[in-house]
Design a protein around this motif. Structure first.
Motif, PDB file in Angstrom:
ATOM      1  N   MET A   1      44.484  -0.066  -5.596  1.00  0.00           N
ATOM      2  CA  MET A   1      43.812   0.022  -6.896  1.00  0.00           C
ATOM      3  C   MET A   1      42.354  -0.421  -6.723  1.00  0.00           C
ATOM      4  O   MET A   1      42.074  -1.541  -6.320  1.00  0.00           O
ATOM      5  N   ARG A   4      40.286  -3.696  -7.634  1.00  0.00           N
ATOM      6  CA  ARG A   4      40.396  -4.843  -6.742  1.00  0.00           C
ATOM      7  C   ARG A   4      39.092  -5.058  -5.965  1.00  0.00           C
ATOM      8  O   ARG A   4      38.714  -6.184  -5.661  1.00  0.00           O
ATOM      9  N   TRP A  37      47.892   0.459 -16.640  1.00  0.00           N
ATOM     10  CA  TRP A  37      47.892  -0.275 -15.363  1.00  0.00           C
ATOM     11  C   TRP A  37      48.012  -1.779 -15.602  1.00  0.00           C
ATOM     12  O   TRP A  37      48.727  -2.478 -14.883  1.00  0.00           O
ATOM     13  N   ILE A  38      47.316  -2.297 -16.625  1.00  0.00           N
ATOM     14  CA  ILE A  38      47.363  -3.737 -16.925  1.00  0.00           C
ATOM     15  C   ILE A  38      48.795  -4.178 -17.195  1.00  0.00           C
ATOM     16  O   ILE A  38      49.251  -5.234 -16.722  1.00  0.00           O
ATOM     17  N   ASN A  44      48.550  -7.448 -12.056  1.00  0.00           N
ATOM     18  CA  ASN A  44      47.492  -6.596 -12.608  1.00  0.00           C
ATOM     19  C   ASN A  44      46.839  -7.245 -13.810  1.00  0.00           C
ATOM     20  O   ASN A  44      45.620  -7.165 -14.003  1.00  0.00           O
ATOM     21  N   TRP A  48      42.971  -8.178 -14.245  1.00  0.00           N
ATOM     22  CA  TRP A  48      42.220  -7.666 -15.392  1.00  0.00           C
ATOM     23  C   TRP A  48      41.471  -8.784 -16.107  1.00  0.00           C
ATOM     24  O   TRP A  48      40.315  -8.614 -16.502  1.00  0.00           O
TER      25      TRP A  48
END
Length: 283
Positions: A1, A4, A37-38, A44, A48
């Motif tokens: 991802m 990152r 995604w969060i 994640n 975030w």
């Protein structure tokens, strides 16, 4: 991802995330929003929260909030205005994109820049050129820019006062009148990077100057003298107490930014008397 990698850049240097839009409103990939995604994992969500903190420190308008910036400076990519990419170039930073299209899969992005500049006679001229902005969308791009990120952290020159405090180390071939300190300490934050860049170019030119063979350095930024009618407003008290004319000047933007100086060939230096807005009769 790829988000990152923003954190990796932040770990390498003092970093703020500047974005034209709320990052939460973006899609990581086609049909896969950041919000989804969060919620995919606690890890994640923690990442975030750190990214959100970076963005909250520096909204995009903190870069382009100067009154004249919107009218004087514009960046485009493939014909479209790009505020975030432009902010990254203007602040000598690094742009971050999600690799959702081939054009973002590169460690550098070329932008078209349009800049409104003011000549000494007050004439406004719009100039166009292309510039490259550092870019990050994948881990290999971070490796390309890692030395720059670490060097930027070491320098840490982010205010006018820090420029003054670092003058002797950063610009050993330039000398400054004491009055410059107050001009730098009160410098508009949006001018810090442009001033730093212009001083670096002046330093490079003077370092390569041989006064015995050249009347003046081979300038690496635009330098010109004031016209006869304006020279009278460019007279300042020199280090020895004598009043002299410092009408040679370099420009920086956005707006009518000026760095005024005079040549001191006997010491192979230039002496700076003014950094800031265009010198007015009352200054």
């Amino acid at each position: 991802m790829q988000l990152r990698h923003v954190r990796a850049a932040a770990a390498a240097g003092g970093t703020a995330l500047v974005s034209e839009v709320d990052v939460k409103a973006l899609d990581i990939a086609d049909g896969y929003p950041v919000n989804k995604w969060i919620g995919a994992s606690p890890r994640n969500r923690a990442l975030w929260q750190r990214l959100r903190a970076l963005q909250g420190r520096s909204p995009v308008r903190s870069v382009f909030s100067a009154e004249d910036a919107a009218d004087h400076l514009e960046y485009r990519h493939n014909g479209e205005v790009v505020l975030g990419l432009g902010a990254a170039h203007f602040m000598d930073g690094i742009a971050v994109s999600l690799p959702v299209a081939r054009q973002w899969q590169a460690d550098s992005v070329t932008l078209e820049r349009s800049e409104l500049t003011e000549d000494d006679d007050g004439t406004l001229e719009r100039r166009h050129d292309t510039v490259d902005v550092r870019h990050l969308s994948a881990e290999p791009h971070l490796d390309v820019h890692l030395d720059w990120i670490r060097a930027a952290r070491r320098e840490g020159v982010t205010t006018g006062s820090r420029i003054w405090d670092s003058c002797a180390d950063l610009y050993p071939h330039l000398t400054f009148l004491p009055r410059v300190e107050s001009r730098l300490s009160g410098l508009n934050p949006h001018w810090v990077v442009p001033v730093r860049r212009t001083l670096e170019r002046l330093e490079e030119a003077v370092a390569a100057w041989d006064p015995a063979s050249m009347a003046e350095p081979e300038w690496r930024t635009k330098v010109s003298p004031e016209g006869e009618t304006r020279k009278r407003v460019c007279r300042f008290t020199d280090l020895d107490g004598e009043t002299r004319t410092f009408d040679l000047h370099a420009r920086f933007t956005p707006g009518a930014g000026r760095i005024h100086f005079r040549l001191v060939p006997e010491k192979r230096t230039i002496r700076l008397a003014h950094i800031g807005s265009k010198v007015r009769p009352e200054v």
